[in-house]
Every structure is written in C-alpha cells, then in structure tokens.
Design a protein around this motif. Sequence first.
Motif, PDB file in Angstrom:
ATOM      1  N   ARG A  70       0.829  -1.218   0.000  1.00 43.60           N
ATOM      2  CA  ARG A  70       0.000   0.000   0.000  1.00 43.60           C
ATOM      3  C   ARG A  70       0.859   1.262   0.000  1.00 43.60           C
ATOM      4  O   ARG A  70       0.467   2.287  -0.544  1.00 43.60           O
ATOM      5  CB  ARG A  70      -0.947  -0.009   1.200  1.00 43.60           C
ATOM      6  CG  ARG A  70      -2.058  -1.054   1.067  1.00 43.60           C
ATOM      7  CD  ARG A  70      -2.866  -1.181   2.350  1.00 43.60           C
ATOM      8  NE  ARG A  70      -3.498   0.066   2.703  1.00 43.60           N
ATOM      9  CZ  ARG A  70      -4.686   0.475   2.227  1.00 43.60           C
ATOM     10  NH1 ARG A  70      -5.348  -0.290   1.402  1.00 43.60           N
ATOM     11  NH2 ARG A  70      -5.180   1.624   2.582  1.00 43.60           N
TER      12      ARG A  70
ATOM     13  N   ALA B 148       1.831   1.635  -3.522  1.00 43.81           N
ATOM     14  CA  ALA B 148       0.676   2.090  -4.295  1.00 43.81           C
ATOM     15  C   ALA B 148       0.386   3.570  -4.060  1.00 43.81           C
ATOM     16  O   ALA B 148      -0.193   4.233  -4.917  1.00 43.81           O
ATOM     17  CB  ALA B 148      -0.555   1.259  -3.934  1.00 43.81           C
TER      18      ALA B 148
ATOM     19  N   LEU C  62      -1.353   4.437  -1.292  1.00 47.42           N
ATOM     20  CA  LEU C  62      -2.557   4.475  -0.459  1.00 47.42           C
ATOM     21  C   LEU C  62      -2.209   4.773   1.000  1.00 47.42           C
ATOM     22  O   LEU C  62      -3.080   5.116   1.782  1.00 47.42           O
ATOM     23  CB  LEU C  62      -3.304   3.136  -0.551  1.00 47.42           C
ATOM     24  CG  LEU C  62      -3.921   2.834  -1.922  1.00 47.42           C
ATOM     25  CD1 LEU C  62      -4.395   1.394  -1.997  1.00 47.42           C
ATOM     26  CD2 LEU C  62      -5.075   3.781  -2.219  1.00 47.42           C
TER      27      LEU C  62
ATOM     28  N   PRO D 290      -0.015  11.516  -5.230  1.00 44.79           N
ATOM     29  CA  PRO D 290      -1.149  10.742  -4.723  1.00 44.79           C
ATOM     30  C   PRO D 290      -1.389   9.491  -5.563  1.00 44.79           C
ATOM     31  O   PRO D 290      -0.958   9.407  -6.725  1.00 44.79           O
ATOM     32  CB  PRO D 290      -2.326  11.715  -4.833  1.00 44.79           C
ATOM     33  CG  PRO D 290      -1.913  12.720  -5.849  1.00 44.79           C
ATOM     34  CD  PRO D 290      -0.423  12.811  -5.793  1.00 44.79           C
ATOM     35  N   ALA D 291      -2.067   8.523  -4.945  1.00 40.24           N
ATOM     36  CA  ALA D 291      -2.274   7.204  -5.567  1.00 40.24           C
ATOM     37  C   ALA D 291      -2.836   7.333  -6.976  1.00 40.24           C
ATOM     38  O   ALA D 291      -2.426   6.606  -7.888  1.00 40.24           O
ATOM     39  CB  ALA D 291      -3.204   6.370  -4.688  1.00 40.24           C
ATOM     40  N   HIS D 292      -3.794   8.271  -7.168  1.00 43.02           N
ATOM     41  CA  HIS D 292      -4.463   8.304  -8.468  1.00 43.02           C
ATOM     42  C   HIS D 292      -3.620   8.938  -9.565  1.00 43.02           C
ATOM     43  O   HIS D 292      -4.010   8.952 -10.715  1.00 43.02           O
ATOM     44  CB  HIS D 292      -5.825   9.008  -8.345  1.00 43.02           C
ATOM     45  CG  HIS D 292      -5.755  10.425  -7.876  1.00 43.02           C
ATOM     46  ND1 HIS D 292      -5.652  10.761  -6.550  1.00 43.02           N
ATOM     47  CD2 HIS D 292      -5.776  11.584  -8.553  1.00 43.02           C
ATOM     48  CE1 HIS D 292      -5.624  12.087  -6.433  1.00 43.02           C
ATOM     49  NE2 HIS D 292      -5.697  12.605  -7.631  1.00 43.02           N
TER      50      HIS D 292
ATOM     51  N   PHE E  17      -0.378   3.203 -11.545  1.00 43.54           N
ATOM     52  CA  PHE E  17      -0.142   1.797 -11.252  1.00 43.54           C
ATOM     53  C   PHE E  17      -1.482   1.064 -11.383  1.00 43.54           C
ATOM     54  O   PHE E  17      -2.544   1.678 -11.320  1.00 43.54           O
ATOM     55  CB  PHE E  17       0.368   1.590  -9.824  1.00 43.54           C
ATOM     56  CG  PHE E  17       1.662   2.302  -9.506  1.00 43.54           C
ATOM     57  CD1 PHE E  17       2.524   2.707 -10.521  1.00 43.54           C
ATOM     58  CD2 PHE E  17       2.026   2.542  -8.188  1.00 43.54           C
ATOM     59  CE1 PHE E  17       3.711   3.362 -10.224  1.00 43.54           C
ATOM     60  CE2 PHE E  17       3.216   3.199  -7.884  1.00 43.54           C
ATOM     61  CZ  PHE E  17       4.057   3.613  -8.902  1.00 43.54           C
ATOM     62  N   GLY E  18      -1.421  -0.250 -11.559  1.00 43.43           N
ATOM     63  CA  GLY E  18      -2.644  -1.058 -11.552  1.00 43.43           C
ATOM     64  C   GLY E  18      -2.630  -1.902 -10.291  1.00 43.43           C
ATOM     65  O   GLY E  18      -1.572  -2.367  -9.867  1.00 43.43           O
ATOM     66  N   MET E  19      -3.795  -2.065  -9.659  1.00 41.18           N
ATOM     67  CA  MET E  19      -3.803  -2.837  -8.422  1.00 41.18           C
ATOM     68  C   MET E  19      -5.002  -3.772  -8.370  1.00 41.18           C
ATOM     69  O   MET E  19      -6.118  -3.385  -8.709  1.00 41.18           O
ATOM     70  CB  MET E  19      -3.805  -1.891  -7.217  1.00 41.18           C
ATOM     71  CG  MET E  19      -3.735  -2.608  -5.881  1.00 41.18           C
ATOM     72  SD  MET E  19      -3.028  -1.531  -4.607  1.00 41.18           S
ATOM     73  CE  MET E  19      -3.349  -2.485  -3.135  1.00 41.18           C
TER      74      MET E  19
ATOM     75  N   PHE F 197      -7.115  -5.862  -5.605  1.00 43.09           N
ATOM     76  CA  PHE F 197      -7.290  -5.850  -4.154  1.00 43.09           C
ATOM     77  C   PHE F 197      -7.683  -7.237  -3.643  1.00 43.09           C
ATOM     78  O   PHE F 197      -8.167  -8.077  -4.401  1.00 43.09           O
ATOM     79  CB  PHE F 197      -8.357  -4.835  -3.767  1.00 43.09           C
ATOM     80  CG  PHE F 197      -7.902  -3.418  -3.923  1.00 43.09           C
ATOM     81  CD1 PHE F 197      -7.423  -2.706  -2.840  1.00 43.09           C
ATOM     82  CD2 PHE F 197      -7.931  -2.799  -5.161  1.00 43.09           C
ATOM     83  CE1 PHE F 197      -6.990  -1.406  -2.985  1.00 43.09           C
ATOM     84  CE2 PHE F 197      -7.493  -1.491  -5.314  1.00 43.09           C
ATOM     85  CZ  PHE F 197      -7.029  -0.801  -4.222  1.00 43.09           C
TER      86      PHE F 197
ATOM     87  N   PRO G  18     -10.885   2.771 -15.553  1.00 43.48           N
ATOM     88  CA  PRO G  18      -9.665   3.578 -15.540  1.00 43.48           C
ATOM     89  C   PRO G  18      -9.467   4.350 -16.845  1.00 43.48           C
ATOM     90  O   PRO G  18      -8.869   5.431 -16.844  1.00 43.48           O
ATOM     91  CB  PRO G  18      -8.544   2.548 -15.367  1.00 43.48           C
ATOM     92  CG  PRO G  18      -9.206   1.288 -14.971  1.00 43.48           C
ATOM     93  CD  PRO G  18     -10.616   1.333 -15.448  1.00 43.48           C
TER      94      PRO G  18
ATOM     95  N   ILE H 124     -11.903   7.410 -16.790  1.00 39.99           N
ATOM     96  CA  ILE H 124     -11.379   8.441 -15.889  1.00 39.99           C
ATOM     97  C   ILE H 124     -10.325   9.277 -16.599  1.00 39.99           C
ATOM     98  O   ILE H 124     -10.232  10.485 -16.420  1.00 39.99           O
ATOM     99  CB  ILE H 124     -10.760   7.768 -14.623  1.00 39.99           C
ATOM    100  CG1 ILE H 124     -11.851   7.131 -13.766  1.00 39.99           C
ATOM    101  CG2 ILE H 124      -9.941   8.760 -13.816  1.00 39.99           C
ATOM    102  CD1 ILE H 124     -12.702   8.081 -12.986  1.00 39.99           C
ATOM    103  N   ARG H 125      -9.533   8.614 -17.444  1.00 35.51           N
ATOM    104  CA  ARG H 125      -8.462   9.331 -18.151  1.00 35.51           C
ATOM    105  C   ARG H 125      -8.935   9.940 -19.459  1.00 35.51           C
ATOM    106  O   ARG H 125      -8.124  10.436 -20.248  1.00 35.51           O
ATOM    107  CB  ARG H 125      -7.299   8.375 -18.397  1.00 35.51           C
ATOM    108  CG  ARG H 125      -6.515   8.101 -17.125  1.00 35.51           C
ATOM    109  CD  ARG H 125      -5.475   7.042 -17.342  1.00 35.51           C
ATOM    110  NE  ARG H 125      -4.669   6.869 -16.154  1.00 35.51           N
ATOM    111  CZ  ARG H 125      -5.051   6.194 -15.076  1.00 35.51           C
ATOM    112  NH1 ARG H 125      -6.245   5.626 -15.054  1.00 35.51           N
ATOM    113  NH2 ARG H 125      -4.267   6.095 -14.030  1.00 35.51           N
TER     114      ARG H 125
ATOM    115  N   LEU I 174       0.311  -4.269  -9.082  1.00 34.14           N
ATOM    116  CA  LEU I 174       0.345  -4.645  -7.668  1.00 34.14           C
ATOM    117  C   LEU I 174      -0.840  -5.554  -7.349  1.00 34.14           C
ATOM    118  O   LEU I 174      -1.964  -5.266  -7.752  1.00 34.14           O
ATOM    119  CB  LEU I 174       0.275  -3.385  -6.792  1.00 34.14           C
ATOM    120  CG  LEU I 174       1.238  -2.252  -7.150  1.00 34.14           C
ATOM    121  CD1 LEU I 174       0.915  -1.010  -6.328  1.00 34.14           C
ATOM    122  CD2 LEU I 174       2.670  -2.671  -6.915  1.00 34.14           C
TER     123      LEU I 174
END
Lengths: 284, 350
Positions: B47, B50, B52, B71-73, B77-79, B81, B99, B102-103, B156
């Motif tokens: 984390r 990442a 977070l 910041p994380a965003h 990276f791809g995660m 969970f 994702p 969002i971009r 991740l």
Amino acid sequence: MNPRREPALWPLALFPCAALTVFFVFPFAIMLAVSFHRRVEGGFFEPAFELSNYLRFLTPFFGKILATSIGLAATAAIIVVVAAFPFSYILSRMRRRAQSVILVFILSVLSLSEVIIGFAWSTLLSRTAGVGNLFHWIGLVETPRAYTPGLVSLLLGLVYLGFPYAVLVIYPAVSRLDRELPEAARMSGASPLRAFASVTLPIMRRSITGALILVFVFTLGAYLLPQVLGRPRHWTLPVHITDQAIFQSNIPFAAAMAMFLLLVSLALVGLSLIVGNERQGAST
Amino acid sequence: MSGLSIRSLSKVFGGLTAVDDVDLEIPGGKLICLLGPSGCGKTTLLRLIAGLEEPTDGRILVDGQDQSGIPAHKRDFGMVFQSLALFPHLSVAENIAYPLKIRGVERADCESRVQELLRLVKLPDAPRRRIHQLSGGQRQRVAIARALAIDPSLFLLDEPLSALDANLREHMQIELSQLQKTLGITTIVVTHDQREAMTMADIVVVMDRGRVLQAARPIEVYRKPANSFVAGFIGSSNLIRCRRVAADAVEAFGRTIPVPFGNGVSSAGVGDAMLSIRPEDVVVRPDLEKAEFRGSVEFVRDLGSSVEIHLSVQGVTLLSASSPRDRPNVSVGQTVGILLHTDRAAITAP
C-alpha cells in the motif's frame, strides 16, 4: 422410524393478521367511510355518501397548503440526508466503542416526542431564554432576538426529528461498504472526490433513496412542529386536519383530508421508487 | 519495464511499526512476491508502494523517480485488491473501462481496449454481464483486466487469489505467472502462501515483523534460508540446535557434522547456530550398520505422493520425507539408521 413432523406454524400468523385487521384495517375503513359522511352543524355527522368534502380541495387555498406541506417535507428530507450521509460515513470509521455510544445517543432521540422537541427548540430559539443571549454575550449580535417562529426554526425542528431515522437507514449500508472500493477507484486514476461521486455514491443510492422517502413521509405527518415553530403560513395539511377534527368538529372533512394526504404521499413514494428503478435499469 | 527502489522505508501506525526500515531493489519486468505471515507488514509495504499510505520515513523510487507526495491516483499503477473491489453497479466491460474513462479515453478506443483485455484474461464473452453473475475465478480475471487497462508501470496484487478454492488457485497462479511473462510488466504480489510464491516469483521477499529477512530467487530461499524463520516458513524444515565449530562444520547429537556450505559462512563465527535440513534430505535406513545416527520411528504418514516419517533422535524430532518408490520398510517404535544429506543443509542464525 417416522420422520418427525414439522409442527404447523400457520396458527402463529393468525395473531399478526388479526392485530393488523383490528388495529389498522378497521380504523382505516371507518375513516374512509366517514370521509363521505355529511357533517351536522353544531353536532357530529350522519351517514351519507357525498363528495363535497373532497371537492373542497380543489380551491387554491388547499392547493397552497398541500404545496407548503410537500415543500417543507421535501426540503427537510434533503437537508437531513445531506447531513446524515457524511455523519454516518465518519461514524462508521470511528472506533467500535465510540460508534455504539454515539448510536445509542442518536437512537435515544427517537424516544422524544414531537411535543418535547417542539418546545425545546422553541425555548432554545426564543428571545428571553434562547441562543440569542449567547450570541449577544460573545458579542456576535447587538441585542438578543428571537429566531422563532419562522421557516428556519421550523426546518431545524423537522431536521432534528428526521435525522435519527436517516442515520438508522444509512449507517448499516455505509458500514457494510467495502473500503477497498473507493481505493480501487483511486488506483484507477480517480481523485478522492471523483471516486466518491462515481463509486461510493452510486453504490449507496438505494439507502439514500430509502432515507429520503422515510424522512419525507415522516415529516409530512408532523402536525405539532409547524404550530410551535412555524408561522400560520407554514401550517401544513396535518395541522389543518387537527384543526378541522378537534376545533371545527368537522370530522368528515378531516377524514377526507387525511385520505388525501395518504394518497399524495403514497403516490410520491411510488413515483420515487419507479424513478429509482428506471435509473437502475438504465445502468444495466 | 519499471524498476523499483525502496530506500529505508518505514511506516508507523500509532506506535506500531508495520514496516521497519526496508531497503529493496527490484529490477524491471520481474514478478516479486512479498511473503510472510499475517501482520508481517507485507500488505502495508504494498500500500505504501501504491500510494494508499504515506510513509513515515524513507523513499520509494520508480525508474529513479521519487514518488513522495504523488497521490495514488496520479501514479498510474494497476492494483488488484484482496476483496477484488469490483464495482457492483457496473457491468464487466464498464469495470474494465473505468480507468480508461477516468483518463478521458475515447469511447471507440475504450471498447477495443476492453475487448483486447477480455481476450487477454480469457473472458471474451462476458462484457455485458453483471459482477454478481460471475464466479470467483471470473471476478479474479475481471479485476486483473481492470488493473492492466492503462498499461500500468507497476502491477500490484494484494493476496489476489485468497478467495479461490485450492484447485482454481493453483491454476490461476500458473496463468498469472504466464500473463506476467507475456506482458513483461513489473509485478508485486503479496501472499502468505509459500507455494504460491514458489510458483510465481522471480524474487521472493520474505518478511516478518515489518522487516525484510531475505530477498532472493525462490530456490535460493529454499536451499539457503537466511535464518531459522525463513527456513521454517518456506516449506517444512528440520531445525536442529547445534554449535558451529568451524566454517564448514557443526556439532550436533554429540558428533561433528560437516556442512559443505551455509548461508553467511564468512560472517558468522563459532557459536550457537541452527542446522536447517529439509525433510527430503533426511533418509531413513532400516539397517543400522552404516548409519550415522540412530533414532526411533514415532509416526508414519503415507500421503500418496510422499511418505513422511517422524523420528526421534536423542529427544529431537526429525521429519523425513521420501517418495513412495523409496519408501523404507519401517514401523512405529522401530530403531532405524538415519542419513543426513548435509550437502544440501544450511547453517543459519539461531
């Protein structure tokens, strides 16, 4: 060996059915019947079938009262949910012990009656004993003044009344929310605000709608707060029902108004459910 | 293929040190497993990478670039969970496209990329389905596809397979490892399952109490564990208290045993140590003449694919494992001869 027979459980269902009939269906049917009865001047009412009670709604006077009632309840419901959502969210992230203490406190507010809440707020906002003196003391205002009666004080009372119900609906959903969901949105590139708007809020939509409807219907039925905290122009339909039934002794007209209020709130709840389901369908 | 450097990284949660001064160099394009028992800090380390969590101390560099304050965003990276965290209000395709949306990727490009990703994770027919209609394995694949959607510089995964049943998990381990090799993407997987780490990892990072105990190729961690914790955590191992009498010999069971190599031979001096020897290197011989040691058989367990014999040697319990073909003909209570293949044993710190 004989398989053990399940004891018949259906007699158990008789009691709730009977209770519902005696305490809910019968009074409701009586009210429905009375709403068509004829009022006897200076007396009570006599059996009849006339629509005159209902026709009185078609005047602008009652239209305005209905609009006031719905407007007040809707405004209160929106304020309550806007306040209760972040409150529940923060609450669900606190330590277990703190959560239960605060929840018990919130729930204990439910035990207060509308009368107590009304007079407490009316005292708090009054000129002589109210919060205005505090403002004066710390130098915020020149002279203490009363903040009641008025629209703001009425809304404060309604919000106070509805808030615990909204927390009751929203809190369980918020505490069940998987904390990794907003994190997954953030790892996908969404800012915290966008993650909230595009993931947390849509997932919570059902409980938010539920809380809105519950608080709306609940505050629509409030009949004491408008009289204690509001001005006569804020008097809602329930206030007029009380007025007709108790002070004007016009039970048939009061019954008709009650029926009308019931139908209107049913229609609004149905409408919001349909809209909610449609949006659910659109995203499928 | 992004390399990752972690420099004296620490994370303290209200007095509890979750990650304790970790240094790690991870070459690009490799699959790294962070392995350790629960509460060892492996998820916190992931984390931190990442974004977070904010590190209390230390730095993380991706391709030489300091990630502090990003910041994380914004890290791209791809995660995946542990709960998979698929969005229940969106369809499979919408989850994977999230994702991209969002971009601000164009709709047409989005759709073709989603198709491509669904083929990659072997779910080409599922785009319109809802998340709750999918099986555990399918959800897994959607989560992987969503994490890979933007071609992340780091991939991740936080215990990604823990929700699957044993057979499917083994299958997904192999598939995930093949996928990673095809894409050549730097991948970090958190796991508490040593078999999973051995299956997938190019480098296994063994952690305990917030510290990295060893970071090496899987077979190296298995053959040359850095200490007795690593030896016990990776596979089963016999750990025998001993005294190191020379660089290549220990004294145990009242005898001097030559040990051809041990990890950290040069650094460790004479003194108390642990001899770590794998069960498959403990051989049971029914004839007592040529045996180095003698012990009694306490328990025999036939697992089909292998036979385990629990032995007692001078009060110390030793575990021996052999293939069914080499199964020694012994029974409980019998005194047997024991041969230790010390050429594959390791001397570790106690």
